[in-house]
Design an enzyme around this catalytic site. Structure first.
Site, PDB file in Angstrom:
ATOM      1  N   ILE A 164      -8.299  24.948  32.292  1.00 57.57           N
ATOM      2  CA  ILE A 164      -6.912  25.382  31.243  1.00 57.57           C
ATOM      3  C   ILE A 164      -7.154  25.187  29.849  1.00 57.57           C
ATOM      4  O   ILE A 164      -8.139  24.480  29.319  1.00 57.57           O
ATOM      5  CB  ILE A 164      -5.811  24.246  31.412  1.00 57.57           C
ATOM      6  CG1 ILE A 164      -5.574  24.230  33.116  1.00 57.57           C
ATOM      7  CG2 ILE A 164      -4.607  24.271  30.753  1.00 57.57           C
ATOM      8  CD1 ILE A 164      -4.848  22.807  33.415  1.00 57.57           C
ATOM      9  N   HIS A 173     -12.678  21.378  29.722  1.00 56.91           N
ATOM     10  CA  HIS A 173     -11.071  21.343  30.020  1.00 56.91           C
ATOM     11  C   HIS A 173     -10.884  22.389  30.778  1.00 56.91           C
ATOM     12  O   HIS A 173     -10.152  23.440  30.453  1.00 56.91           O
ATOM     13  CB  HIS A 173     -10.586  21.282  28.535  1.00 56.91           C
ATOM     14  CG  HIS A 173      -9.129  21.049  28.339  1.00 56.91           C
ATOM     15  ND1 HIS A 173      -8.018  21.991  28.855  1.00 56.91           N
ATOM     16  CD2 HIS A 173      -8.640  19.962  27.720  1.00 56.91           C
ATOM     17  CE1 HIS A 173      -7.028  21.311  28.485  1.00 56.91           C
ATOM     18  NE2 HIS A 173      -7.280  20.076  27.802  1.00 56.91           N
ATOM     19  N   GLY A 187      -3.793  23.180  24.881  1.00 52.35           N
ATOM     20  CA  GLY A 187      -2.737  23.504  24.101  1.00 52.35           C
ATOM     21  C   GLY A 187      -2.945  23.687  22.677  1.00 52.35           C
ATOM     22  O   GLY A 187      -2.436  24.552  21.678  1.00 52.35           O
ATOM     23  N   VAL A 188      -3.996  22.761  21.882  1.00 51.97           N
ATOM     24  CA  VAL A 188      -4.208  22.783  20.464  1.00 51.97           C
ATOM     25  C   VAL A 188      -4.842  24.028  20.067  1.00 51.97           C
ATOM     26  O   VAL A 188      -4.675  24.532  19.220  1.00 51.97           O
ATOM     27  CB  VAL A 188      -4.857  21.511  20.213  1.00 51.97           C
ATOM     28  CG1 VAL A 188      -6.289  21.506  20.659  1.00 51.97           C
ATOM     29  CG2 VAL A 188      -4.945  21.384  18.818  1.00 51.97           C
ATOM     30  N   GLU A 200      -3.600  26.879  17.493  1.00 51.68           N
ATOM     31  CA  GLU A 200      -4.369  27.353  16.517  1.00 51.68           C
ATOM     32  C   GLU A 200      -4.437  28.910  16.467  1.00 51.68           C
ATOM     33  O   GLU A 200      -4.551  29.485  15.535  1.00 51.68           O
ATOM     34  CB  GLU A 200      -5.930  26.680  16.840  1.00 51.68           C
ATOM     35  CG  GLU A 200      -6.843  27.338  15.662  1.00 51.68           C
ATOM     36  CD  GLU A 200      -6.713  27.016  14.393  1.00 51.68           C
ATOM     37  OE1 GLU A 200      -7.210  27.667  13.258  1.00 51.68           O
ATOM     38  OE2 GLU A 200      -6.198  25.900  13.939  1.00 51.68           O
TER      39      GLU A 200
END
Length: 150
Positions: free
Chosen positions: A54, A48, A57-58, A62
């Site tokens: 990057i 990723h 976002g998840v 978290e």
């Protein structure tokens, strides 16, 4: 205020999913400020994305949820008998990418407590800029109740 050894006593997460490195400030039942150091060696950067790394976002969300979990565990009696589950995300916005070498400063505030549900507003900052922000809900279960369901 809390180093990684202290954090490991409260969160059930372990490598590669422990996403809080240090707690700087905490006001029980109110707010927490925590740090996540983002390094090039993070496993998720392999995919990723290989050419432009990057942080997903998840995983930022978290990290914010884990900081909130630390706050909740420090705000309740007998935390060793409880289990916190992430229940809901609302109005989460991502405003800038997080990349290797960044340090995420997480600020989470309790906005409401209702029975066993805890409502938090969280922000993730990098270099003073908001990287992500939104609302989350956590539910508190009795540890025996949770493990009995499995």
């Amino acid at each position: 205020m809390l180093n990684i050894e202290d954090i490991l006593r409260f969160l059930p997460h372990r490598y590669p999913f422990l996403l809080v490195d240090r707690v700087l400030e905490m006001e029980k039942e109110k707010r927490i400020v925590a740090l996540k150091n983002v390094t090039y060696n993070e496993e998720f950067f392999q995919g990723h994305f290989p050419d432009v790394r990057i942080m997903p976002g998840v995983l930022i969300v978290e990290a914010m949820a884990q900081a909130g979990g630390i706050l909740l565990f420090h705000s309740i009696p007998s935390p060793e008998t409880k289990f916190v589950l992430f229940s809901k995300i609302d109005d989460m916005k991502f405003r800038r990418p997080v990349v290797p070498g960044d340090q995420i400063r997480i600020e989470a505030t309790v906005t409401r407590w209702k029975s066993r549900f805890y409502y938090l507003h969280a922000k993730a900052f990098v270099d003073g800029e908001i990287a992500a922000e939104g609302d989350m809900v956590a539910s508190m279960l009795e540890r025996d109740e949770f493990y009995g369901r499995r």
